[in-house]
Motif scaffolding. Structure first.
Motif, short mmCIF file in Angstrom:
data_model
loop_
_atom_site.label_atom_id
_atom_site.label_comp_id
_atom_site.label_asym_id
_atom_site.label_seq_id
_atom_site.Cartn_x
_atom_site.Cartn_y
_atom_site.Cartn_z
N ALA A 24 105.14 80.56 2.66
CA ALA A 24 103.89 80.05 2.52
C ALA A 24 103.49 81.48 3.61
CB ALA A 24 103.66 78.93 3.83
N HIS A 25 103.83 81.74 4.06
CA HIS A 25 103.14 83.13 5.07
C HIS A 25 103.33 84.61 3.53
CE1 HIS A 25 103.28 82.33 9.35
NE2 HIS A 25 104.53 81.64 8.94
N CYS A 26 104.21 84.59 2.91
CA CYS A 26 104.13 85.29 1.73
C CYS A 26 102.42 84.81 0.55
CB CYS A 26 105.18 84.74 0.92
SG CYS A 26 106.23 86.59 1.34
N GLN A 27 102.34 83.74 0.85
CA GLN A 27 101.44 83.77 -0.19
C GLN A 27 100.34 83.13 0.03
OE1 GLN A 27 102.91 79.13 -0.66
NE2 GLN A 27 104.59 80.53 -2.73
N SER A 28 100.24 83.00 1.29
CA SER A 28 98.59 83.21 2.57
C SER A 28 98.72 85.00 2.22
CB SER A 28 99.14 82.57 4.38
OG SER A 28 99.93 83.77 5.07
N LEU A 29 99.81 86.54 1.93
CA LEU A 29 98.91 87.46 2.49
C LEU A 29 98.83 87.74 0.36
CD1 LEU A 29 102.00 88.27 4.95
CD2 LEU A 29 99.10 88.69 5.26
N GLY A 30 98.42 86.95 -0.26
CA GLY A 30 99.33 86.89 -1.60
C GLY A 30 99.71 88.28 -1.72
N LEU A 131 101.30 97.83 1.39
CA LEU A 131 101.47 96.62 0.54
C LEU A 131 101.32 95.97 1.81
CD1 LEU A 131 104.25 97.23 -2.07
CD2 LEU A 131 101.90 96.86 -2.47
N PRO A 132 101.12 94.26 1.82
CA PRO A 132 101.54 93.49 2.41
C PRO A 132 102.63 93.48 3.30
CG PRO A 132 100.37 92.57 0.63
CD PRO A 132 100.67 93.88 0.62
N LEU A 133 103.02 93.63 4.42
CA LEU A 133 104.62 93.78 5.54
C LEU A 133 105.15 92.25 6.03
CD1 LEU A 133 106.65 95.50 5.70
CD2 LEU A 133 105.22 96.27 7.10
N ILE A 134 106.13 91.89 5.90
CA ILE A 134 106.85 91.04 6.97
C ILE A 134 108.21 91.23 7.46
CG2 ILE A 134 107.28 88.48 7.20
CD1 ILE A 134 105.60 87.73 4.41
N LEU A 135 107.93 91.51 8.95
CA LEU A 135 109.21 91.54 9.40
C LEU A 135 109.90 90.55 9.95
CD1 LEU A 135 108.47 95.32 10.97
CD2 LEU A 135 109.33 94.84 8.33
N ILE A 136 111.66 90.26 9.69
CA ILE A 136 112.16 89.40 10.10
C ILE A 136 112.95 89.33 10.91
CG2 ILE A 136 113.27 87.44 10.18
CD1 ILE A 136 111.48 87.30 7.09
N PRO A 137 113.26 90.30 12.25
CA PRO A 137 114.11 90.63 13.78
C PRO A 137 115.21 89.95 13.18
CG PRO A 137 112.97 90.29 14.45
CD PRO A 137 112.24 89.65 13.35
N PRO A 165 99.29 103.12 13.04
CA PRO A 165 99.28 102.12 12.70
C PRO A 165 99.48 101.06 12.03
CG PRO A 165 96.94 103.26 13.38
CD PRO A 165 98.02 103.92 13.51
N VAL A 166 99.18 101.98 10.21
CA VAL A 166 99.65 101.02 9.04
C VAL A 166 100.79 100.99 9.21
CG1 VAL A 166 99.51 101.69 6.39
CG2 VAL A 166 98.11 103.12 8.32
N LEU A 167 101.82 101.26 9.69
CA LEU A 167 102.72 100.91 9.94
C LEU A 167 103.39 99.16 10.77
CD1 LEU A 167 105.36 103.98 10.56
CD2 LEU A 167 104.34 103.36 8.21
N LEU A 168 102.67 98.90 11.18
CA LEU A 168 102.59 97.25 12.12
C LEU A 168 102.47 96.43 10.70
CD1 LEU A 168 100.30 98.00 15.10
CD2 LEU A 168 102.79 97.90 14.78
N PRO A 169 103.47 95.46 10.50
CA PRO A 169 103.29 94.65 9.81
C PRO A 169 102.23 93.35 10.28
CG PRO A 169 104.75 94.59 11.29
CD PRO A 169 104.17 95.43 12.01
N ASP A 170 101.94 92.70 8.95
CA ASP A 170 100.98 91.01 9.32
C ASP A 170 101.42 90.42 9.46
OD1 ASP A 170 98.73 92.41 6.97
OD2 ASP A 170 100.76 92.89 5.59
N VAL A 171 102.45 89.70 9.53
CA VAL A 171 103.84 89.30 10.08
C VAL A 171 104.51 89.51 10.46
CG1 VAL A 171 104.32 86.09 9.67
CG2 VAL A 171 102.63 87.40 8.91
N ALA A 172 104.79 88.84 12.03
CA ALA A 172 106.24 89.79 12.48
C ALA A 172 106.53 87.80 12.84
CB ALA A 172 107.40 89.68 13.92
#
Length: 384
Positions: A24-30, A131-137, A165-172
């Motif tokens: 769902a997070h992926c889809q919200s980011l396109g 590109l849209p970016l999600i990080l999961i530690p 700051p470009v490296l900060l993800p959209d979602v963690a």
């Protein structure tokens, strides 16, 4: 009132089981065609299959690059970039420890830009967008999910950072269920690493600010209250989630009030002896604090009150001594080596380590006390 700026990840989700909402997070980011960037340890632990199960239940078409290694060299970044281009990825998911997340940050940027990796080392050299970016530690340590930094190995013993700051993800996503199988020694080393982030952010000579101070103190409280439980009882979900949140808050703190001499002296240990980053920090931590005490005693006293609220000390000096003693005892309690010799460092290498530490001026300038090469050597000798 000091002026400051504060940046962090746009959306942070702290919830056990939150991996289930990944699609769902992926889809919200396109994102329709994500590249998952991870390592073989994650594959072997069965964690990648958990993530893929969530992805495969959706309409997303994913590919995996799973060959990230600790302290990733440029060749790994370029191989992962090639995987992203071959998949025609429209988003990136970094899944693992700091090395996987740092690599994912760079892939999200380089796959969407004509920039070369060699052109973007340093501070604010990035010109493009990512590109849209999600990080999961999957470890409670680096805080990479909330830092605007990616560290890459550039030579046999040298590292360089991309800072933007470009490296900060959209979602963690902070999901402690992903950390339940983490070995005790990894839990210990990454936990101490995160505590160092908080301590150095709170005492940073540059960019120290009220937001970072607040985060650093709460991070230390969370980790101090939970690290021993997380190491001794790795299945304790509450302790694991608290450690993840603490490490993330410490990451937010040092992303805005940068780390200093502990990290500067830790990097050569990793470069020359391939000691894991968290353990490298742990080995020099008490000795750097003793060196800094003459300049940072009031700040260390404040942190003593956070970690040891009933410390019974009368003076700031006593509190500083109590803080250092507490950390030395903690390192022993969680089972980490206490000396460089125990960690396999040779005594004849100490002069080389001290020389290399002086190359980390971007970190040393943040230290509350100026560090000379002879000071660095004395700290290594004390740690040996």
């Amino acid at each position: 009132m000091n002026s400051f700026s504060f940046t962090t990840t746009k959306t942070l989700i702290n919830e056990a089981g939150s991996l289930q909402a990944l699609a769902a997070h992926c889809q919200s980011l396109g994102i329709q065609r994500p590249l998952i960037v991870t390592d073989q340890g994650i594959v072997g632990a069965g964690l990648l299959s958990k993530l893929e199960t969530v992805i495969e239940a959706s309409t997303l078409k994913h590919a995996v690059y799973a060959d990230v290694i600790a302290d990733p060299p440029e060749s790994i970044v370029l191989a992962a970039l090639d995987a992203a281009k071959q998949h025609n990825a429209d988003g990136v998911i970094g899944f693992g420890g700091g090395s996987s997340m740092d690599t994912a940050k760079l892939i999200a940027l380089l796959a969407n830009s004509d920039e070369q990796l060699s052109d973007i080392y340093g501070v604010d050299q990035v010109k493009g967008t990512r590109l849209p970016l999600i990080l999961i530690p999957t470890t409670a340590g680096t805080g990479s999910e909330v830092t605007a930094v990616a560290i890459i190995t550039t030579g046999e013993t040298t590292k360089a950072g991309v800072v933007s700051p470009v490296l900060l993800p959209d979602v963690a996503l902070l999901d402690a269920e992903l950390t339940l199988g983490l070995p005790a020694h990894v839990t210990a080393a990454t936990g101490i690493d995160a505590m160092v982030h908080a301590i150095e952010a709170f005492t940073s000579a540059h960019k120290k600010n009220p937001y970072s101070d607040m985060l650093a103190k709460e991070a230390l409280r969370l980790m101090g209250d939970n690290i021993v439980t997380a190491v001794k009882d790795g299945s304790n979900l509450e302790a694991r989630q608290n450690m993840l949140l603490g490490a993330c808050m410490a990451g937010q703190a040092f992303a805005n009030a940068p780390v200093a001499a502990v990290h500067a002296l830790a990097y050569p240990l990793g470069g020359h002896f391939h000691i894991p980053h968290g353990l490298s920090n742990s080995l020099v931590l008490p000795h750097v604090l003793r060196f800094n005490a003459s300049a940072a005693t009031p700040l260390y006293a404040e942190l003593c009150d956070v970690l040891l609220p009933s410390n019974g000390c009368d003076s700031e000096g006593e509190k500083t001594d109590a803080l250092i003693g507490y950390l030395e005892d903690l390192i022993n309690t969680v089972g980490l080596p206490a000396t460089l010799k125990e960690a396999g460092v040779s005594e004849e290498s100490l002069t080389t380590l001290a020389s290399d530490a002086m190359l980390q001026q971007r970190l040393l300038v943040n230290n509350p006390r100026e560090v000379s090469e002879s000071d660095a050597l004395a700290i290594y000798q004390a740690a040996f």
